[in-house]
Design an enzyme around this catalytic site. Structure first.
Site, PDB file in Angstrom:
ATOM      1  CG  ASN A 120      -8.651  -1.505  74.330  1.00  0.00           C
ATOM      2  OD1 ASN A 120      -8.889  -1.857  75.406  1.00  0.00           O
ATOM      3  ND2 ASN A 120      -9.745  -0.421  74.270  1.00  0.00           N
TER       4      ASN A 120
ATOM      5  CG  HIS B   6     -14.531   9.371  68.434  1.00  0.00           C
ATOM      6  ND1 HIS B   6     -14.606   8.150  69.478  1.00  0.00           N
ATOM      7  CD2 HIS B   6     -13.231  10.541  68.263  1.00  0.00           C
ATOM      8  CE1 HIS B   6     -13.347   8.140  68.854  1.00  0.00           C
ATOM      9  NE2 HIS B   6     -12.504   8.636  68.706  1.00  0.00           N
TER      10      HIS B   6
ATOM     11  NE  ARG C 173     -14.117   8.413  65.192  1.00  0.00           N
ATOM     12  CZ  ARG C 173     -13.869   7.472  65.986  1.00  0.00           C
ATOM     13  NH1 ARG C 173     -12.513   6.561  65.955  1.00  0.00           N
ATOM     14  NH2 ARG C 173     -14.695   6.624  66.510  1.00  0.00           N
TER      15      ARG C 173
ATOM     16  CE1 TYR D   6     -14.079   3.238  64.551  1.00  0.00           C
ATOM     17  CE2 TYR D   6     -13.755   1.996  66.070  1.00  0.00           C
ATOM     18  CZ  TYR D   6     -13.305   3.191  65.981  1.00  0.00           C
ATOM     19  OH  TYR D   6     -12.868   3.645  66.948  1.00  0.00           O
TER      20      TYR D   6
ATOM     21  CG  ASP E  42     -11.287   4.624  62.305  1.00  0.00           C
ATOM     22  OD1 ASP E  42     -10.631   4.678  63.907  1.00  0.00           O
ATOM     23  OD2 ASP E  42     -10.156   4.548  61.354  1.00  0.00           O
TER      24      ASP E  42
ATOM     25  CG  HIS F 257     -11.694   0.398  62.866  1.00  0.00           C
ATOM     26  ND1 HIS F 257     -11.510  -1.057  64.215  1.00  0.00           N
ATOM     27  CD2 HIS F 257     -11.090   1.046  63.844  1.00  0.00           C
ATOM     28  CE1 HIS F 257     -10.657  -0.159  64.776  1.00  0.00           C
ATOM     29  NE2 HIS F 257     -10.699   0.983  64.943  1.00  0.00           N
TER      30      HIS F 257
ATOM     31  CD  GLU G 197      -8.246   6.752  62.701  1.00  0.00           C
ATOM     32  OE1 GLU G 197      -8.805   7.903  62.799  1.00  0.00           O
ATOM     33  OE2 GLU G 197      -7.939   6.092  63.681  1.00  0.00           O
TER      34      GLU G 197
ATOM     35  CD  GLU H 291      -6.833   3.179  66.074  1.00  0.00           C
ATOM     36  OE1 GLU H 291      -6.804   4.651  65.097  1.00  0.00           O
ATOM     37  OE2 GLU H 291      -6.989   2.902  65.999  1.00  0.00           O
TER      38      GLU H 291
ATOM     39  NE  ARG I 136      -5.749   7.800  64.160  1.00  0.00           N
ATOM     40  CZ  ARG I 136      -6.384   8.298  65.322  1.00  0.00           C
ATOM     41  NH1 ARG I 136      -5.674   9.624  66.189  1.00  0.00           N
ATOM     42  NH2 ARG I 136      -6.733   7.580  65.777  1.00  0.00           N
TER      43      ARG I 136
ATOM     44  CG  ASP J 261      -8.159   2.327  74.282  1.00  0.00           C
ATOM     45  OD1 ASP J 261      -9.358   2.428  73.680  1.00  0.00           O
ATOM     46  OD2 ASP J 261      -7.645   1.569  73.394  1.00  0.00           O
TER      47      ASP J 261
ATOM     48  CD  GLU K 139      -9.380   8.779  68.755  1.00  0.00           C
ATOM     49  OE1 GLU K 139      -8.054   8.432  68.479  1.00  0.00           O
ATOM     50  OE2 GLU K 139      -9.993   8.549  68.760  1.00  0.00           O
TER      51      GLU K 139
ATOM     52  CD1 TRP L  41     -14.663  -4.841  65.040  1.00  0.00           C
ATOM     53  CD2 TRP L  41     -13.095  -4.590  65.854  1.00  0.00           C
ATOM     54  NE1 TRP L  41     -15.080  -3.850  66.129  1.00  0.00           N
ATOM     55  CE2 TRP L  41     -13.835  -3.790  66.827  1.00  0.00           C
ATOM     56  CE3 TRP L  41     -11.382  -4.101  66.241  1.00  0.00           C
ATOM     57  CZ2 TRP L  41     -14.021  -2.742  67.739  1.00  0.00           C
ATOM     58  CZ3 TRP L  41     -11.787  -1.899  67.385  1.00  0.00           C
ATOM     59  CH2 TRP L  41     -13.204  -1.824  67.777  1.00  0.00           C
TER      60      TRP L  41
HETATM   61  O1  LIG Z   1      -9.309   6.399  66.030  1.00  0.00           O
HETATM   62  N1  LIG Z   1      -9.196   5.217  67.518  1.00  0.00           N
HETATM   63  C1  LIG Z   1      -9.598   4.129  67.039  1.00  0.00           C
HETATM   64  O2  LIG Z   1      -9.471   3.113  65.971  1.00  0.00           O
HETATM   65  C2  LIG Z   1     -10.180   3.530  68.530  1.00  0.00           C
HETATM   66  O3  LIG Z   1     -10.974   3.633  68.596  1.00  0.00           O
HETATM   67  C3  LIG Z   1     -10.102   1.836  68.024  1.00  0.00           C
HETATM   68  O4  LIG Z   1     -10.074   0.673  67.318  1.00  0.00           O
HETATM   69  C4  LIG Z   1      -9.357   1.654  69.793  1.00  0.00           C
HETATM   70  O5  LIG Z   1      -8.529   3.099  70.650  1.00  0.00           O
HETATM   71  C5  LIG Z   1      -8.302   0.245  70.263  1.00  0.00           C
HETATM   72  O6  LIG Z   1      -8.446  -0.236  71.553  1.00  0.00           O
HETATM   73 CO   LIG Z   2      -8.322   4.542  64.382  1.00  0.00          CO
END
Ligand SMILES: O=NC(=O)[C@@H](O)[C@H](O)[C@H](O)CO
Ligand SMILES: [Co+2]
Length: 410
Positions: A39, A124, A149, A161, A218, A220, A244, A270, A291, A324, A347, A410
């Site tokens: 992505n 989600h 989630r 996010y 998450d 993030h 996460e 991830e 992940r 993605d 997921e 991010w």
């Molecule tokens: O747990 N899921 C995530 O953190 C996603 O939303 C990621 O930010 C995107 O897949 C990155 O392309």
């Molecule tokens: Co994530």
């Protein structure tokens, strides 16, 4: 020989969002598909495949999966990294697809057969405010999901996010982080506002939906280790299934501090792509879930090795499954998730229906569980004519700055 690789195509299409797919064809006409979607950097992988890896594959024996993986991993010289490991993953999965088709069985059978009746998926739920979030949770429960989630806005933070701003054409609130356009979108962030707000959100969700519903969240990559320890501690009363990406984990030792403070289960990785990214946090049991997805961690061959290492330390899988990751990647993940013993959760964000005009899948989602199906191979078909109707458009993941303009994770 009939299994000699005679064609390798790098297919870029954008039905709902950008996807890169590798298609390998053998002399006897067997086709294998691999997901090569990264992505925000899709064309980097497409170029790596088209300009550097395709010439290495033509004329090779499609049966030689392990040797091809080791050759691509070691002959590139510049080891590891998301672009290289995503390209290797696409080759690997396409070769597994071919081998399973030649064996006349679904891929999960070749990986040791089913270790469970189905693959527990999580969806989600998100909302710009708590009422919208609660509606989103209800919608996912109605869709049959058994784990959810939770992501929501933060007072004082303009964007955040995981919260979709508007329903997709199908009314589905799935969140597509990459935005089409010439430049990435800038988002703002405030960790203290987030830390003040999130525990109350889970208090409300638990009060509304009870103590049993598995809830995930998450962070993030946005917190420092001690902030992550604070959040993990504050969320303990709500018994999360996992928290996460609670802190950036290039420095794997950072998780020692978080682990010392909280029993909230942790999921990381991830954005990781080899076992070396995990070595300390798995061996010291600093996380509970791995992940990585098949797509970004070197394919079935790469991820299976990471998960076998994790199994020695009672760490389970929690494969990344956003929009993605293409339907090809989701199918591969579902086969592997069904077969391994140390499966945790999968997921499943559900692609926009327009995606299925290009990718025809045979995996099913029933009563909260995914199943890869019984088609030989991965069970995915790619419609090249349809794909041409959706040309690639550059799209970036957002980035974040703090109120004073400092770049943040991010
Ligand atoms: O747990 N899921 C995530 O953190 C996603 O939303 C990621 O930010 C995107 O897949 C990155 O392309
Ligand atoms: Co994530």
């Amino acid at each position: 020989s009939p299994t000699t690789i005679t064609a390798v195509d790098v297919l870029v299409t954008s039905p709902g969002r950008n996807f890169v797919t590798l298609r390998i064809t053998t002399a006897d006409g067997v086709v294998g598909l691999g997901d090569a979607t990264l992505n925000g950097r899709e064309l980097a992988v497409a170029a790596t495949l088209r300009d550097h890896i395709v010439p290495l594959l033509l004329g090779q024996d499609a049966h030689r999966i392990e040797d091809t993986w080791q050759f691509l991993y070691r002959s590139v010289y510049w080891r590891r990294g998301p672009v290289t490991m995503t390209a290797i993953a696409a080759v690997d999965v396409a070769l597994w697809d071919i081998k399973a088709k030649l064996a006349g069985m679904p891929l999960y059978q070749l990986l040791g057969g089913a270790s469970r009746s189905g693959v527990l998926a999580y969806a989600h739920a998100s909302g710009r405010d708590v009422p919208a979030l609660l509606d989103s949770v209800r919608q996912r429960i109605e869709e049959g999901f058994r784990a959810i989630r939770i992501q929501t806005s933060v007072p004082g933070v303009r964007t955040v996010y995981g919260v979709s701003s508007a329903p997709s054409p199908t009314g589905r609130y799935s969140y597509e982080p990459a935005k089409r356009g010439p430049l990435p979108a800038e988002e703002d962030w405030d960790s203290q506002a987030y830390l003040r707000h999130i525990p109350g959100v889970f208090e409300t969700v638990r009060a509304e939906f009870g103590a049993e519903l598995p809830l995930l969240h998450d962070a993030h990559h946005r917190l420092t280790p001690i902030q992550a320890a604070r959040l993990g501690t504050d969320l303990e009363p709500y018994r999360l299934f996992w928290l996460e990406d609670v802190t950036p984990a290039e420095n794997q030792e950072a998780l020692r501090l978080v682990r010392q403070h909280t029993t909230t289960p942790l999921a990381i990785g991830e954005i990781f792509n080899t076992v070396w990214d995990y070595q300390t946090i798995i061996r010291e049991q600093l996380i509970d879930y791995v992940r990585s997805s098949v797509v970004h961690a070197g394919g079935i061959t790469g991820l299976r090795r990471i998960l076998d290492y994790a199994a020695q330390y009672q760490v389970k899988s929690g494969m990344h499954g956003p929009t993605d990751i293409s339907p090809v990647g989701m199918a591969a993940a579902t086969h592997l998730s069904l077969a391994i013993h140390n499966f945790g959760i999968q997921e499943y964000m559900q692609h926009d229906p327009i995606t299925s005009e290009v990718f025809r899948t045979s995996f099913t989602f029933t009563d909260g569980l995914l199943h890869p199906g019984e088609e030989p191979g991965l069970g995915v078909e790619y419609d090249e004519d349809a794909a041409e109707r959706f040309p690639y458009e550059r799209a970036y993941l957002p980035f974040a700055r703090l109120a004073d303009g400092t770049i943040h994770d991010w």
